[in-house]
Design a protein around this motif. Structure first.
Motif, PDB file in Angstrom:
ATOM      1  N   SER A 217      -9.539  -4.130  11.083  1.00  0.00           N
ATOM      2  CA  SER A 217      -9.744  -2.874  11.814  1.00  0.00           C
ATOM      3  C   SER A 217      -9.188  -3.022  13.224  1.00  0.00           C
ATOM      4  N   LEU A 218      -9.033  -1.891  13.896  1.00  0.00           N
ATOM      5  CA  LEU A 218      -8.389  -1.892  15.209  1.00  0.00           C
ATOM      6  C   LEU A 218      -9.139  -2.779  16.190  1.00  0.00           C
ATOM      7  N   THR A 219      -8.397  -3.658  16.861  1.00  0.00           N
ATOM      8  CA  THR A 219      -9.003  -4.618  17.788  1.00  0.00           C
ATOM      9  C   THR A 219      -8.052  -4.853  18.943  1.00  0.00           C
ATOM     10  N   ALA A 220      -8.612  -5.266  20.063  1.00  0.00           N
ATOM     11  CA  ALA A 220      -7.809  -5.596  21.238  1.00  0.00           C
ATOM     12  C   ALA A 220      -7.419  -7.065  21.248  1.00  0.00           C
ATOM     13  N   ASP A 221      -7.834  -7.813  20.233  1.00  0.00           N
ATOM     14  CA  ASP A 221      -7.570  -9.254  20.158  1.00  0.00           C
ATOM     15  C   ASP A 221      -6.317  -9.499  19.316  1.00  0.00           C
ATOM     16  N   GLY A 222      -5.195  -9.768  19.985  1.00  0.00           N
ATOM     17  CA  GLY A 222      -3.944  -9.988  19.270  1.00  0.00           C
ATOM     18  C   GLY A 222      -3.951 -11.272  18.464  1.00  0.00           C
ATOM     19  N   SER A 223      -4.633 -12.293  18.950  1.00  0.00           N
ATOM     20  CA  SER A 223      -4.673 -13.561  18.210  1.00  0.00           C
ATOM     21  C   SER A 223      -5.434 -13.418  16.899  1.00  0.00           C
ATOM     22  N   GLN A 224      -6.477 -12.595  16.891  1.00  0.00           N
ATOM     23  CA  GLN A 224      -7.205 -12.345  15.640  1.00  0.00           C
ATOM     24  C   GLN A 224      -6.283 -11.692  14.622  1.00  0.00           C
ATOM     25  N   PHE A 225      -5.428 -10.786  15.088  1.00  0.00           N
ATOM     26  CA  PHE A 225      -4.439 -10.161  14.205  1.00  0.00           C
ATOM     27  C   PHE A 225      -3.543 -11.242  13.588  1.00  0.00           C
ATOM     28  N   ASN A 226      -3.066 -12.160  14.403  1.00  0.00           N
ATOM     29  CA  ASN A 226      -2.180 -13.208  13.907  1.00  0.00           C
ATOM     30  C   ASN A 226      -2.884 -14.079  12.860  1.00  0.00           C
ATOM     31  N   ASN A 227      -4.147 -14.452  13.132  1.00  0.00           N
ATOM     32  CA  ASN A 227      -4.875 -15.335  12.218  1.00  0.00           C
ATOM     33  C   ASN A 227      -5.085 -14.692  10.860  1.00  0.00           C
ATOM     34  N   LEU A 228      -5.497 -13.433  10.861  1.00  0.00           N
ATOM     35  CA  LEU A 228      -5.783 -12.772   9.589  1.00  0.00           C
ATOM     36  C   LEU A 228      -4.503 -12.492   8.812  1.00  0.00           C
ATOM     37  N   VAL A 229      -3.469 -12.058   9.506  1.00  0.00           N
ATOM     38  CA  VAL A 229      -2.217 -11.734   8.817  1.00  0.00           C
ATOM     39  C   VAL A 229      -1.602 -13.003   8.225  1.00  0.00           C
ATOM     40  N   SER A 230      -1.738 -14.129   8.917  1.00  0.00           N
ATOM     41  CA  SER A 230      -1.152 -15.374   8.408  1.00  0.00           C
ATOM     42  C   SER A 230      -1.806 -15.834   7.113  1.00  0.00           C
ATOM     43  N   LYS A 231      -2.987 -15.351   6.810  1.00  0.00           N
ATOM     44  CA  LYS A 231      -3.687 -15.728   5.581  1.00  0.00           C
ATOM     45  C   LYS A 231      -3.331 -14.827   4.401  1.00  0.00           C
ATOM     46  N   GLN A 232      -2.555 -13.755   4.659  1.00  0.00           N
ATOM     47  CA  GLN A 232      -2.234 -12.812   3.597  1.00  0.00           C
ATOM     48  C   GLN A 232      -1.211 -13.408   2.635  1.00  0.00           C
ATOM     49  N   GLN A 233      -1.317 -12.971   1.360  1.00  0.00           N
ATOM     50  CA  GLN A 233      -0.399 -13.428   0.326  1.00  0.00           C
ATOM     51  C   GLN A 233       0.317 -12.236  -0.306  1.00  0.00           C
ATOM     52  N   ILE A 234       1.517 -12.498  -0.734  1.00  0.00           N
ATOM     53  CA  ILE A 234       2.312 -11.477  -1.403  1.00  0.00           C
ATOM     54  C   ILE A 234       1.740 -11.233  -2.801  1.00  0.00           C
ATOM     55  N   SER A 235       1.894  -9.977  -3.257  1.00  0.00           N
ATOM     56  CA  SER A 235       1.509  -9.631  -4.617  1.00  0.00           C
ATOM     57  C   SER A 235       2.732  -9.059  -5.328  1.00  0.00           C
ATOM     58  N   GLY A 236       2.529  -8.379  -6.448  1.00  0.00           N
ATOM     59  CA  GLY A 236       3.676  -7.843  -7.169  1.00  0.00           C
ATOM     60  C   GLY A 236       3.298  -6.681  -8.071  1.00  0.00           C
ATOM     61  N   ASN A 237       4.303  -5.925  -8.488  1.00  0.00           N
ATOM     62  CA  ASN A 237       4.114  -4.805  -9.415  1.00  0.00           C
ATOM     63  C   ASN A 237       5.359  -4.650 -10.259  1.00  0.00           C
ATOM     64  N   LEU A 238       5.348  -3.689 -11.186  1.00  0.00           N
ATOM     65  CA  LEU A 238       6.449  -3.555 -12.138  1.00  0.00           C
ATOM     66  C   LEU A 238       7.540  -2.604 -11.664  1.00  0.00           C
ATOM     67  N   ASP A 239       7.164  -1.416 -11.219  1.00  0.00           N
ATOM     68  CA  ASP A 239       8.179  -0.410 -10.873  1.00  0.00           C
ATOM     69  C   ASP A 239       8.573  -0.540  -9.405  1.00  0.00           C
ATOM     70  N   SER A 240       9.702   0.103  -9.067  1.00  0.00           N
ATOM     71  CA  SER A 240      10.236  -0.005  -7.713  1.00  0.00           C
ATOM     72  C   SER A 240       9.435   0.805  -6.695  1.00  0.00           C
ATOM     73  N   PRO A 241       9.137   2.115  -6.924  1.00  0.00           N
ATOM     74  CA  PRO A 241       8.347   2.852  -5.931  1.00  0.00           C
ATOM     75  C   PRO A 241       6.958   2.247  -5.784  1.00  0.00           C
ATOM     76  N   GLU A 242       6.414   2.351  -4.562  1.00  0.00           N
ATOM     77  CA  GLU A 242       5.114   1.760  -4.286  1.00  0.00           C
ATOM     78  C   GLU A 242       4.062   2.851  -4.066  1.00  0.00           C
ATOM     79  N   GLY A 243       2.819   2.431  -4.013  1.00  0.00           N
ATOM     80  CA  GLY A 243       1.705   3.373  -3.832  1.00  0.00           C
ATOM     81  C   GLY A 243       1.324   3.546  -2.380  1.00  0.00           C
ATOM     82  N   GLY A 244       2.292   3.660  -1.500  1.00  0.00           N
ATOM     83  CA  GLY A 244       2.029   3.762  -0.069  1.00  0.00           C
ATOM     84  C   GLY A 244       1.275   5.006   0.339  1.00  0.00           C
ATOM     85  N   PHE A 245       1.454   6.128  -0.400  1.00  0.00           N
ATOM     86  CA  PHE A 245       0.774   7.370  -0.024  1.00  0.00           C
ATOM     87  C   PHE A 245      -0.739   7.241  -0.179  1.00  0.00           C
ATOM     88  N   ASP A 246      -1.191   6.497  -1.188  1.00  0.00           N
ATOM     89  CA  ASP A 246      -2.632   6.249  -1.314  1.00  0.00           C
ATOM     90  C   ASP A 246      -3.148   5.529  -0.077  1.00  0.00           C
TER      91      ASP A 246
END
Length: 788
Positions: A217-246
């Motif tokens: 969630s929105l925070t003024a702590d930039g380092s917290q953003f870096n820590n959490l994002v660095s833990k994220q992993q890529i996923s995958g799906n079958l078709d080319s278009p994505e569900g970004g509108f959801d």
């Protein structure tokens, strides 16, 4: 278009009836003022003439005054604009104190009340100023499908880097992060157990597919953003278009979970693929439209398998309601797709994302500057019959109307722009109650609240007398000088029930002189009283007890009713002053009959209707000054002037007897004669005598004839110059002919010589020996000679 040809042009002017007041057939003052801005109602009880309907009281103000209604008796309420809240514009810092976001004022005024009269626009100004150091919330929404693997590595340090750059713009900046992949149903992802655990190939470690996840969630702590994002992993799906509108929908409507403040809200949407939208859910058996509500549980979107993708229009609505400005950071391949999407979403921008998202910070800064430099006003849904228009007054004196009147571009921090807003109502809403609309700049939380009150009745309505005896024993309410009939009653004073309108006894009262025509075929018999019909032209009307009169069937002159010099009353012309006749076409003004000698019709006729009728048959013309059969004045007096001034002419012997009827004044020069336009002189005369000499004189009605004292006689020809000229001409012509002949011969000779030289050059001579030639020398060799 100017056509440079000779032609006849026929112009047909079709004039539409623009009098909406008479068209409305208003039966009360309230109905009248709702018909149009120019409509007024005459409350004078004696205003209506015999045969006129109640609706005649409703007309344009000038028309009512012309019909005899005083200004004091005309109901014409006007709308007003009242400013209820008008706080001054402020910056973030005031008197050295940094204000909270909700204390900053960027638009003025904040609340108004408009009293709207039908058809009358109420105009007010809105002023907007971009505050310095305004807080910003930025949420980074990223596509975590497998193709974005290298992008994720560059985004891991985005928090602190972007925080550093944004502090140059604002000291109050917060950042959040979310990710999306696709709906967790076939055919968007593989639902086999192994693929649900790891949708990538066996040598790649990927997380399970998901629709949308709020990572931070929105925070003024930039380092917290870096820590959490660095833990994220890529996923995958079958078709080319994505569900970004959801994901965009959930980020927009889940304000509490995301942590949006009432400040500038930016949503960065990062992807390298297209998007699914409403209707695509049918591929996975999902048919329920997106409900536009928050469905986050433990920061995960849980209803992706239940609700379809949102439509673009639905997204536009929610983004606008929540004041979110969208930045699409997409790869170059999908630039055209998202450019089209940007055109459908107000206050959005598109930036080209490098293949590894290395330029994302510059992209965000550039897109923010582009969005914040443009101000676009948006209003909430308008009540029925209400319209709104804008005129923008931007920097450098630039003004726009129409759709462009809603916005101003190239606005820097501290710049102030003004919008002229006009609100117009057509009629009154069915409930007649007040309505509230709001106007706000897109992407900003501040808004202007406008309360709309509708003027649906006249002031005199409050003073109405219910069940008034003046309305036929209390069958109506006497208000504004007329009876407003109760249900089921009709007539000027509500004297009849609707069931009695067609009875024969009542119709008899509408026939003139026991005739057969009801209301002279120009009206309807209502309760025994004629109510005259209305004409398409509001200026034309029937009147009279039996509608026997009208104001348009009088005599015409020059295709004008009453010649344009009178008015038509009951089929007769009432002429203006100085006009008479059945069509007011006879002018009593005699100025048009004055001759050049200031006499009416030159004293030889009488003036009738502004036109001379000559009594002397020899004279004619518009002022009886033309006499075709009369001898010319100059010729008539020529001989007498000649004999008295010069002692010559045919009357020189009888001059004293026949030519003493005028006084003679002699002038030495022609220029000293009176001019033709000097009254009472008529004109100049120029005559020739027997010696071909010209003399000039002027004849005046006061019998003074001053001729010139000097003749102009022609002189004889000079012989010597004439003879010399003829001889010189002959000699010159001869010389010219000789010179021309000589030139022609020279040209001919030169051409012949050039031809000869050319043939000489082209000649070819044979160099062989003559076969019959024998040499004269014989050489004999001594065979015994050995050269010793």
């Amino acid at each position: 278009i100017l056509l440079q040809v000779m032609m006849d042009v026929f112009v047909v002017c079709v004039c539409a009836d623009g009098n909406e007041c008479t068209k409305a057939s208003a039966q009360s003052c309230g109905e009248c003022i709702q018909a149009g801005e120019k409509c007024g109602w005459c409350t004078d009880e004696d205003f209506l003439k015999q045969g006129e309907q109640k609706s005649t009281r409703c007309d344009e103000i000038e028309a009512l005054i012309t019909k005899g209604c005083s200004k004091a008796s005309i109901e014409d309420p006007r709308g007003t604009v009242t400013v209820n809240k008008n706080q001054a514009l402020t910056d973030r810092t005031k008197d050295g104190v940094k204000l909270k976001p909700d204390q900053i004022t960027q638009i003025q005024p904040q609340k108004l009340t408009l009293d709207l009269r039908s058809g009358e626009a109420q105009t007010f100004n809105l002023t907007f100023k971009r505050a310095e150091d305004y807080p910003i919330d930025l949420y980074y929404l990223m596509d975590l499908s497998y193709s974005m693997k290298d992008d994720l590595e560059n985004v891991k340090n985005l928090g602190t880097d972007l925080m550093f750059e944004m502090q140059k713009i604002t000291s109050d900046f917060r950042i959040g992060f979310g990710s999306f992949v696709e709906k967790t149903v076939m055919p968007y992802i593989s639902t086999t157990p192994a693929k649900l655990l790891n949708p990538c190939t066996s040598d790649q470690n990927c997380t399970s597919p998901f629709s949308y996840k709020n990572v931070l969630s929105l925070t003024a702590d930039g380092s917290q953003f870096n820590n959490l994002v660095s833990k994220q992993q890529i996923s995958g799906n079958l078709d080319s278009p994505e569900g970004g509108f959801d994901a965009i929908m959930q980020v927009t409507v889940c304000a509490n979970q995301i942590g949006w403040r009432n400040v500038t809200r930016l949503l960065v949407f990062s992807t390298d693929a297209g998007f699914h939208f409403a209707g695509d859910g049918k591929l996975g058996g999902i048919v329920l439209p997106n409900d536009g509500k928050c469905h986050l549980q433990e920061n995960m979107y849980t209803m992706s398998h239940y609700y379809d993708y949102p439509s673009i229009a639905h997204l536009v609505q929610k983004l606008s309601e929540n004041n979110i400005q969208t930045i699409f950071a997409v790869t170059e391949e999908f630039q055209p797709v998202y450019q089209e999407l940007k055109n459908l979403i107000p206050k959005s921008a598109v930036g080209t994302l490098s293949s590894d998202s290395g330029n994302v910070i510059k992209l965000i800064i550039d897109a923010y500057n582009s969005l914040s430099s443009e101000i676009i006003l948006e209003n909430s849904r308008l009540p029925e019959g209400v319209s709104i228009s804008y005129i923008s007054h931007c920097k450098n004196g630039v003004s726009e109307k129409g759709e462009n009147g809603r916005k101003c571009s190239n606005i820097s921090i501290g710049d102030q722009v003004t919008f002229e807003v006009a609100v117009t109502a057509k009629g009154c809403p069915s409930n007649g109650k007040s309505e509230t609309i709001k106007i706000k700049p897109l992407g900003f939380t501040e808004e202007v609240e406008i309360v709309l009150n509708f003027i649906c009745e006249c002031e005199c309505h409050e003073d109405g007398i219910p069940n008034s005896p003046a309305c036929h024993f209390g069958n109506g309410t006497l208000e504004c000088g007329a009876c407003r009939c109760n249900e089921g009653r009709i007539g000027r004073v509500c004297e009849c029930s609707k069931d009695e309108v067609r009875t024969e006894d009542l119709d008899a009262n509408c026939r003139m002189d026991n005739g057969t025509d009801i209301c002279s075929n120009n009206g309807d018999c209502v309760c025994g009283t004629c109510e005259c019909k209305k004409r398409d032209n509001p200026e034309e009307r029937y009147s009279g007890k039996f509608c026997e009169c009208d104001n348009f069937n009088c005599d015409r002159s020059n295709n004008k009713l009453c010649g344009g010099h009178g008015r038509c009353e009951c089929r007769k012309c009432i002429c203006d002053a100085n006009y008479t006749g059945s069509a007011c076409d006879c002018s009593l003004d005699t100025s048009t009959c004055l001759a050049s000698n200031k006499q009416i019709c030159n004293g030889r006729g009488i003036c009738e209707c502004g036109v001379c009728k000559c009594t002397d048959s020899k004279f004619q013309g518009p002022t009886c000054e033309i006499c075709p059969t009369c001898p010319g004045v100059c010729t008539e007096h020529k001989d007498c002037v000649q004999c008295r001034a010069f002692g010559t002419g045919d009357k020189k012997d009888t001059c004293e007897k026949e030519c003493s009827y005028f006084n003679l004044i002699i002038k030495k020069k022609k220029e000293e004669l009176p001019q033709p336009n000097d009254q009472p002189y008529i004109n100049h005369c120029k005559e020739r005598d027997a010696n071909d000499c010209w003399f000039f004189f002027t004849y005046a009605t006061k019998n003074d004839v001053p001729p010139s004292g000097k003749k102009k006689c022609p002189s004889g020809p000079d012989i010597i110059p004439i003879v010399a000229g003829v001889v010189a001409g002959i000699v010159l012509i001869g010389l010219a002919l000789l010179i021309i002949w000589k030139l022609l011969m020279i040209i001919h000779d030169r051409r012949e010589f050039a031809k000869f030289e050319k043939e000489k050059m082209n000649a070819k001579w044979d160099a062989g020996e003559n076969p019959i030639y024998k040499s004269a020398v014989t050489t004999v060799v001594n065979p015994k000679y050995e050269g010793k």
